[in-house]
Design a protein around this motif. Sequence first.
Motif, PDB file in Angstrom:
ATOM      1  N   ILE A  16      12.389   6.788   5.548  1.00 60.02           N
ATOM      2  CA  ILE A  16      13.524   6.021   5.012  1.00 60.02           C
ATOM      3  C   ILE A  16      13.100   4.579   4.747  1.00 60.02           C
ATOM      4  O   ILE A  16      13.428   4.008   3.704  1.00 60.02           O
ATOM      5  N   TYR A  17      12.358   4.008   5.668  1.00 53.18           N
ATOM      6  CA  TYR A  17      11.883   2.631   5.494  1.00 53.18           C
ATOM      7  C   TYR A  17      11.016   2.528   4.237  1.00 53.18           C
ATOM      8  O   TYR A  17      11.107   1.553   3.487  1.00 53.18           O
ATOM      9  N   SER A  18      10.194   3.541   3.998  1.00 54.04           N
ATOM     10  CA  SER A  18       9.319   3.518   2.815  1.00 54.04           C
ATOM     11  C   SER A  18      10.117   3.605   1.516  1.00 54.04           C
ATOM     12  O   SER A  18       9.645   3.155   0.471  1.00 54.04           O
ATOM     13  N   MET A  19      11.315   4.162   1.570  1.00 55.06           N
ATOM     14  CA  MET A  19      12.174   4.175   0.381  1.00 55.06           C
ATOM     15  C   MET A  19      12.522   2.746  -0.040  1.00 55.06           C
ATOM     16  O   MET A  19      12.652   2.465  -1.229  1.00 55.06           O
ATOM     17  N   GLY A  20      12.679   1.879   0.915  1.00 55.61           N
ATOM     18  CA  GLY A  20      12.962   0.485   0.609  1.00 55.61           C
ATOM     19  C   GLY A  20      11.736  -0.256   0.103  1.00 55.61           C
ATOM     20  O   GLY A  20      11.843  -1.201  -0.678  1.00 55.61           O
ATOM     21  N   GLN A  21      10.568   0.169   0.536  1.00 59.46           N
ATOM     22  CA  GLN A  21       9.316  -0.466   0.127  1.00 59.46           C
ATOM     23  C   GLN A  21       8.866  -0.040  -1.273  1.00 59.46           C
ATOM     24  O   GLN A  21       8.149  -0.780  -1.939  1.00 59.46           O
ATOM     25  N   ALA A  22       9.276   1.120  -1.707  1.00 54.08           N
ATOM     26  CA  ALA A  22       8.742   1.740  -2.931  1.00 54.08           C
ATOM     27  C   ALA A  22       8.784   0.855  -4.179  1.00 54.08           C
ATOM     28  O   ALA A  22       7.786   0.794  -4.896  1.00 54.08           O
ATOM     29  N   PRO A  23       9.888   0.175  -4.483  1.00 54.18           N
ATOM     30  CA  PRO A  23       9.884  -0.629  -5.717  1.00 54.18           C
ATOM     31  C   PRO A  23       8.839  -1.741  -5.721  1.00 54.18           C
ATOM     32  O   PRO A  23       8.374  -2.149  -6.777  1.00 54.18           O
ATOM     33  N   HIS A  24       8.449  -2.215  -4.545  1.00 57.07           N
ATOM     34  CA  HIS A  24       7.460  -3.281  -4.457  1.00 57.07           C
ATOM     35  C   HIS A  24       6.074  -2.806  -4.881  1.00 57.07           C
ATOM     36  O   HIS A  24       5.201  -3.618  -5.160  1.00 57.07           O
ATOM     37  N   ASN A  25       5.877  -1.504  -4.903  1.00 59.05           N
ATOM     38  CA  ASN A  25       4.574  -0.948  -5.248  1.00 59.05           C
ATOM     39  C   ASN A  25       4.483  -0.548  -6.713  1.00 59.05           C
ATOM     40  O   ASN A  25       3.538   0.118  -7.114  1.00 59.05           O
ATOM     41  N   THR A  26       5.478  -0.914  -7.479  1.00 62.46           N
ATOM     42  CA  THR A  26       5.500  -0.615  -8.909  1.00 62.46           C
ATOM     43  C   THR A  26       5.816  -1.894  -9.676  1.00 62.46           C
ATOM     44  O   THR A  26       6.123  -2.923  -9.085  1.00 62.46           O
ATOM     45  N   GLU A  27       5.791  -1.796 -10.962  1.00 61.82           N
ATOM     46  CA  GLU A  27       6.173  -2.921 -11.821  1.00 61.82           C
ATOM     47  C   GLU A  27       7.665  -2.844 -12.163  1.00 61.82           C
ATOM     48  O   GLU A  27       8.138  -3.562 -13.026  1.00 61.82           O
ATOM     49  N   ILE A  28       8.390  -1.963 -11.493  1.00 62.83           N
ATOM     50  CA  ILE A  28       9.787  -1.715 -11.818  1.00 62.83           C
ATOM     51  C   ILE A  28      10.680  -2.573 -10.935  1.00 62.83           C
ATOM     52  O   ILE A  28      10.486  -2.647  -9.724  1.00 62.83           O
ATOM     53  N   ASP A  29      11.668  -3.198 -11.541  1.00 60.47           N
ATOM     54  CA  ASP A  29      12.660  -3.973 -10.812  1.00 60.47           C
ATOM     55  C   ASP A  29      13.400  -3.052  -9.846  1.00 60.47           C
ATOM     56  O   ASP A  29      13.682  -1.898 -10.164  1.00 60.47           O
ATOM     57  N   GLY A  30      13.723  -3.566  -8.658  1.00 65.17           N
ATOM     58  CA  GLY A  30      14.393  -2.761  -7.638  1.00 65.17           C
ATOM     59  C   GLY A  30      15.688  -2.126  -8.109  1.00 65.17           C
ATOM     60  O   GLY A  30      15.983  -0.973  -7.788  1.00 65.17           O
ATOM     61  N   PHE A  31      16.480  -2.872  -8.876  1.00 66.19           N
ATOM     62  CA  PHE A  31      17.742  -2.334  -9.385  1.00 66.19           C
ATOM     63  C   PHE A  31      17.499  -1.065 -10.202  1.00 66.19           C
ATOM     64  O   PHE A  31      18.147  -0.047  -9.989  1.00 66.19           O
ATOM     65  N   TRP A  32      16.551  -1.139 -11.138  1.00 65.35           N
ATOM     66  CA  TRP A  32      16.272   0.009 -12.002  1.00 65.35           C
ATOM     67  C   TRP A  32      15.604   1.142 -11.233  1.00 65.35           C
ATOM     68  O   TRP A  32      15.866   2.311 -11.488  1.00 65.35           O
ATOM     69  N   TYR A  33      14.760   0.767 -10.284  1.00 62.41           N
ATOM     70  CA  TYR A  33      14.084   1.783  -9.481  1.00 62.41           C
ATOM     71  C   TYR A  33      15.110   2.633  -8.729  1.00 62.41           C
ATOM     72  O   TYR A  33      15.064   3.849  -8.769  1.00 62.41           O
ATOM     73  N   TYR A  34      16.030   1.958  -8.051  1.00 58.57           N
ATOM     74  CA  TYR A  34      17.024   2.702  -7.267  1.00 58.57           C
ATOM     75  C   TYR A  34      18.028   3.419  -8.154  1.00 58.57           C
ATOM     76  O   TYR A  34      18.474   4.518  -7.820  1.00 58.57           O
ATOM     77  N   LEU A  35      18.383   2.817  -9.274  1.00 54.40           N
ATOM     78  CA  LEU A  35      19.292   3.480 -10.202  1.00 54.40           C
ATOM     79  C   LEU A  35      18.691   4.797 -10.683  1.00 54.40           C
ATOM     80  O   LEU A  35      19.375   5.823 -10.731  1.00 54.40           O
TER      81      LEU A  35
END
Length: 183
Positions: free
Chosen positions: A75-94
């Motif tokens: 679950i914690y890694s779900m929060g970390q995931a957008p930081h490992n891409t070039e994708i904005d967190g909003f779009w990543y989670y959407l």
Amino acid sequence: MKKNILYFSLYFSLTILIIVYSFLNGSMLEEKIVELKFLYLEDAIYIFAINSLQVLFWFLLSPFGLSLPFIFKFIYSMGQAPHNTEIDGFWYYLSSIAHGVGEIIVSFIVFMFTIKQFYFFYLFLKTKQANDLKRLYIELLKKYIPISIIILFISAIFEVYISNRIILNIQSFGLMDWMGAIL
């Protein structure tokens, strides 16, 4: 049934809080995933296989309570995931809602199985009656694992054919840059 809905609501709320905390306190890998590509059926099968092995591993560790830290780390890694891409967190989670909810549901199934297992083991030690514990292990084979595998399969298909396509389309239309400028 009402208890399970209440427990899931609490679990889901706590999961969202952990994801948000992890995202806000996230760190980036030295190398980000820069280029996204279209994913296909082979990718869905691979994702399904890896996730299934992970969840089966959690079930195997559950008698020792070791599934709980692995679930937390997941679950914690779900929060970390957008930081490992070039994708904005909003779009990543959407884009990830389609498959992420399924993965959260499966983590809840393993979490509840682990808790029930400890409770029934405690009853076994107290009463020397193993019926509840035996029934739980039968349910593991007939109910918990099959339901988890089905949800993981659907989540893998969603990840490849919905989440991946959403983020690639958003990226190709330049919406991430456009929204980033507004926000």
